[in-house]
Design a protein around this motif. Structure first.
Motif, PDB file in Angstrom:
ATOM      1  N   ALA A   1       8.293 -30.496   5.228  1.00 28.69           N
ATOM      2  CA  ALA A   1       9.608 -29.979   4.252  1.00 28.69           C
ATOM      3  C   ALA A   1       9.763 -30.248   3.076  1.00 28.69           C
TER       4      ALA A   1
ATOM      5  N   ARG B   1      11.624 -23.950   2.372  1.00 28.02           N
ATOM      6  CA  ARG B   1      11.587 -25.144   3.143  1.00 28.02           C
ATOM      7  C   ARG B   1      12.344 -25.106   4.254  1.00 28.02           C
TER       8      ARG B   1
ATOM      9  N   TYR C   1      12.534 -27.918   8.212  1.00 25.55           N
ATOM     10  CA  TYR C   1      13.815 -28.615   8.671  1.00 25.55           C
ATOM     11  C   TYR C   1      14.086 -28.307  10.072  1.00 25.55           C
TER      12      TYR C   1
ATOM     13  N   LEU D   1       5.140 -19.642   0.348  1.00 29.77           N
ATOM     14  CA  LEU D   1       5.104 -21.145   0.139  1.00 29.77           C
ATOM     15  C   LEU D   1       3.711 -21.536  -0.495  1.00 29.77           C
TER      16      LEU D   1
ATOM     17  N   HIS E   1       5.352 -30.895  -2.177  1.00 25.61           N
ATOM     18  CA  HIS E   1       5.234 -30.120  -2.919  1.00 25.61           C
ATOM     19  C   HIS E   1       3.749 -29.999  -3.630  1.00 25.61           C
TER      20      HIS E   1
END
Length: 400
Positions: free
Chosen positions: A91, A160, A164, A29, A94
């Protein structure tokens, strides 16, 4: 087992799962957001963990004081609700700025485990506290097993997806707790709220003045820095040393969690009965030193996996230390004590990620004078040796 205790243990499981769910995907990530390599991603990972810890340090005593005044139930439920929203924020993040904001909020709401500990202390007899804290440790181990395993699987659906999943779990547990959790803070043990004792400095002053607790807080701090080598660098260590992907990182962390769950769920009580609390602390620290040294030099991934469950034996030290301190605190100080412990761990996790990831970076960056990905584990071994020295230098009557 009564439903409130089930809720407390499930809360700790979900807390640990929330951490473990995201660990396998953090390297990918951060690299996707930053467009950088593993070494720089490790630096960002350490910075995010330290930001989280700073918030815990600042707000841990405050939440503990609030739970001593207003009760454990509202603190736990509000923390879970905000935690669920925080995972949703992460989540959709960006940019690194949003990830930083997410870690700030997450650190503030990370009262679940400390307040759960205060709740468990409320319902435990003095001689049962260490063993019951072991149950909390076991619950954390179960969550640490499920989190990385599920996180590694969910990573197949994108970086992501684990966030969640963590949000859904926290939300469901909030609903469960709303219906089953009674309050344990009664007028007999309710303590008036005081800003003078709700800040970290005031809380440390009051708790550190309890007989034998000051040195144990130092041990917990130094040991926390050392033990943070696992969450701080394990994903990066496995990627660099063995070429592991998110799935294998999740599996290895899952094995470690299984070991913690078994040890703290079944061995803490027998160890304390056999060796006493002080002896149990020394046994756990000794096992950790041996494990850290072995991981410092291991070059085979399968050997590292074989060592992982064994390293969990060292986790018997934590509940023994916590049991000693809980018995020395008054009934109306249990939340304050747990807040101080949260802050102590937080200070350790401010320093730990930075120290461990910087050490990893220094020994793995291209052009490093010595290439040794396991260097952070050797640093952890040295720090744990300091803990042993402090415990041995502490009079037996004060340490147990």
């Amino acid at each position: 087992m009564r439903l409130p205790v089930v809720f407390i243990l499930v809360t700790v499981v979900i807390d640990a799962m929330g951490i473990g769910l995201i660990l396998p995907v953090m390297p990918d990530l951060i690299q996707s957001i930053e467009g950088a390599g593993v070494a720089r991603a490790a630096l960002w990972g350490g910075m995010l963990a330290s930001i989280f810890a700073v918030m815990q340090f600042l707000f841990g005593p405050l939440l503990g004081a609030l739970s001593d005044r207003w009760g454990r139930r509202p603190v736990l439920l509000v923390a879970l609700a905000v935690m669920a929203l925080d995972y949703v924020l992460m989540a959709v993040a960006h940019t690194m700025a949003l990830l930083v904001i997410g870690r700030i909020i997450g650190g503030i709401t990370a009262a679940t485990q400390s307040t759960a500990g205060a709740y468990m202390a409320d319902i435990s007899k003095p001689e049962e506290k260490a063993a019951n804290f072991g149950l909390i440790g076991a619950a954390f181990g179960v969550g640490f097993v499920l989190g990385p395993l599920i996180g590694g699987l969910l990573a197949e659906f994108g970086t992501r997806a684990p966030f969640y999943a963590a949000a859904v779990l926290a939300g469901l547990n909030f609903v469960f707790g709303y219906f089953v959790l009674p309050e344990t803070v009664t007028d007999r043990i309710r303590r008036p709220f005081s800003w003078r004792r709700a800040n970290p400095v005031g809380a440390f002053r009051h708790i550190g003045a309890l007989p034998g607790v000051g040195r144990l807080l130092v041990v917990i701090f130094v040991y926390g820095v050392a033990f943070y080598v696992y969450p701080a660098v394990w994903a990066y260590f496995g990627t660099e040393r063995f070429g592991w992907g998110p799935g294998m990182v999740g599996l290895s962390l899952g094995l470690f969690g299984i070991g913690i769950a078994v040890v703290q769920g079944f061995l803490v009580g027998p160890a304390i009965r056999r060796f006493g609390e002080r002896g149990t602390v020394l046994l756990g620290l000794g096992v950790d030193i041996a494990a850290f040294v072995a991981l410092g030099f291991v070059s085979n991934g399968w050997i590292a996996l074989a060592l992982t469950p064994l390293t969990a034996i060292g986790s018997i030290a934590g509940p023994a230390l916590q049991g000693i301190m809980s018995r020395r605190a008054a009934d109306n100080q249990q939340g304050e004590l747990q807040g101080v412990l949260t802050s102590t761990h937080a200070v350790a996790t401010i320093i730990g990620p930075l120290a461990m990831t910087q050490t990893f970076y220094a020994f793995t960056v291209p052009g490093a004078a010595i290439y040794l990905p396991g260097a952070p584990f050797l640093l952890a071994a040295g720090l744990t040796l300091i803990c042993v020295a402090i415990v041995l230098a502490t009079p037996r009557a004060r340490a147990a």
